[in-house]
Scaffold this active site. Structure first.
Site, PDB file in Angstrom:
ATOM      1  N   SER A   1      -3.385  62.165  20.870  1.00 25.52           N
ATOM      2  CA  SER A   1      -3.692  63.309  20.023  1.00 25.52           C
ATOM      3  C   SER A   1      -5.148  63.064  19.676  1.00 25.52           C
ATOM      4  O   SER A   1      -5.408  62.033  18.835  1.00 25.52           O
ATOM      5  CB  SER A   1      -2.640  63.300  18.720  1.00 25.52           C
ATOM      6  OG  SER A   1      -1.698  63.681  19.139  1.00 25.52           O
TER       7      SER A   1
ATOM      8  N   LYS B   1      -5.007  61.238  10.175  1.00 24.95           N
ATOM      9  CA  LYS B   1      -5.879  61.334  11.520  1.00 24.95           C
ATOM     10  C   LYS B   1      -5.793  62.753  12.038  1.00 24.95           C
ATOM     11  O   LYS B   1      -6.839  63.409  12.137  1.00 24.95           O
ATOM     12  CB  LYS B   1      -5.533  60.165  12.516  1.00 24.95           C
ATOM     13  CG  LYS B   1      -6.366  60.377  13.731  1.00 24.95           C
ATOM     14  CD  LYS B   1      -5.856  60.867  14.868  1.00 24.95           C
ATOM     15  CE  LYS B   1      -4.574  60.022  15.401  1.00 24.95           C
ATOM     16  NZ  LYS B   1      -3.893  60.736  16.535  1.00 24.95           N
TER      17      LYS B   1
ATOM     18  N   LYS C   1      -1.857  70.716  19.560  1.00 24.01           N
ATOM     19  CA  LYS C   1      -1.274  69.838  18.821  1.00 24.01           C
ATOM     20  C   LYS C   1      -1.686  69.802  17.486  1.00 24.01           C
ATOM     21  O   LYS C   1      -1.109  69.417  16.333  1.00 24.01           O
ATOM     22  CB  LYS C   1      -1.695  68.391  19.264  1.00 24.01           C
ATOM     23  CG  LYS C   1      -1.219  67.421  18.715  1.00 24.01           C
ATOM     24  CD  LYS C   1       0.340  67.202  18.428  1.00 24.01           C
ATOM     25  CE  LYS C   1       1.065  66.128  17.559  1.00 24.01           C
ATOM     26  NZ  LYS C   1       0.801  64.898  18.306  1.00 24.01           N
TER      27      LYS C   1
END
Length: 303
Positions: free
Chosen positions: A108, A250, A182
């Protein structure tokens, strides 16, 4: 959107870079499905357990990629992906990748990083897909991951047999689009975790049984996998990491960065990024992201 074809297994040799919480079970599923596997991990001992499944353990990314038709990356973040692909000198993966081979980055990372990696690899004749996943370690072990694929549809079709071993793949657009999907997933997950946590805390403090409240609203408009799975974690106070709090943060920060790049305000994501930042700062980094419940409890003096 194009539908990825269901294709029979092939004798393609695979390389997998990064055998952490997600990479290890994914590599194991692919090896057990009959794919020849070459694997690398920065801490080699974490990869060596895959030797029992027939994987070849390699000392460098370059060595792992050499002879591989398709390379999968399951690394920590975009900066690490770039370092492993291009920034380790002669040991970099790019020096082992054959012209015409395919790199599938399943980490990701930021969409702009995915697009930049695709351009650099294409310049040396290597194809690229960004294909991040959702479903956590449970989905990785069971082969039920949701896989969001960006890049050329022809490359996605070639990768379909591999994706089928790991879960359900959907081609969502050109390079970088998988990462956008995502980010959308993680925005929804992170925000919904907060809503469930705050609601269950309210019920608990008001005198209702949070386990029964969770049961009562299951099947209504408030139902979700977050309520079902993470709501149960909150009721049980079981925050053993599947997806860590720090990883959720994150991803939210990547969403903030990408939103700024396209000129979009994301005030809800901004607020929840602050909450997850506070959780990490108060020592909850290694908890599952459902552990945001613990941060909200701390704020209210409940633990």
């Amino acid at each position: 959107m194009p539908t990825l074809a269901t294709l029979p297994p092939s004798p393609l040799t695979l390389c997998l870079l990064g055998t952490g919480n997600m990479g290890l079970p994914m590599a194991r599923r692919l090896a057990q499905a009959g794919y020849p596997m070459r694997v690398w991990n920065r801490t080699q001992a974490k990869a060596e357990v895959l030797a029992a499944d027939g994987a070849v353990i390699c000392a460098t990314p370059r060595q792992a990629c050499s002879g591989a038709d398709i390379t999968l990356s399951l690394l920590e973040n975009g900066d690490v992906v770039e370092q492993v692909l291009f920034g380790l000198g002669a040991d970099s993966a790019c020096h082992g990748l054959a012209s015409g081979s395919l790199v599938i980055d399943m980490a990701s990372i930021q969409p702009r990083q995915a697009r930049a990696h695709a351009q650099r690899l294409q310049a040396q004749g290597v194809r690229h897909l960004d294909a991040p996943v959702s479903g956590g370690t449970v989905g990785a072990e069971a082969g039920t991951l949701a896989i969001m694929v960006g890049g050329d549809v022809e490359d996605a079709a070639q990768a379909a047999p591999i994706f089928n071993v790991l879960g359900r793949a959907t081609h969502v657009g050109p390079h970088g689009s998988g990462q956008l999907a995502k980010l959308a997933n993680q925005m929804i997950v992170g925000i919904t975790i907060g809503a469930v946590a705050e609601a269950l805390l309210l019920c608990e403090q008001g005198g209702a049984d949070p386990a029964k409240v969770r049961e009562a609203i299951t099947g209504g408009f408030a139902d979700s996998r977050i309520l079902q799975l993470h709501g149960q974690r909150m009721v049980q106070r079981n925050f053993a990491p599947g997806a860590r709090m720090g990883v959720q943060l994150k991803d939210l920060r990547n969403a903030q960065t990408t939103a700024a790049e396209v000129g979009l305000e994301v005030p809800i994501t901004d607020f929840f990024a602050q909450l997850y930042t506070s959780a990490v700062e108060h020592g909850f980094d290694q908890l599952d992201h459902s552990g945001l419940f613990a941060e909200l409890a701390r704020r209210n003096g409940l633990q």
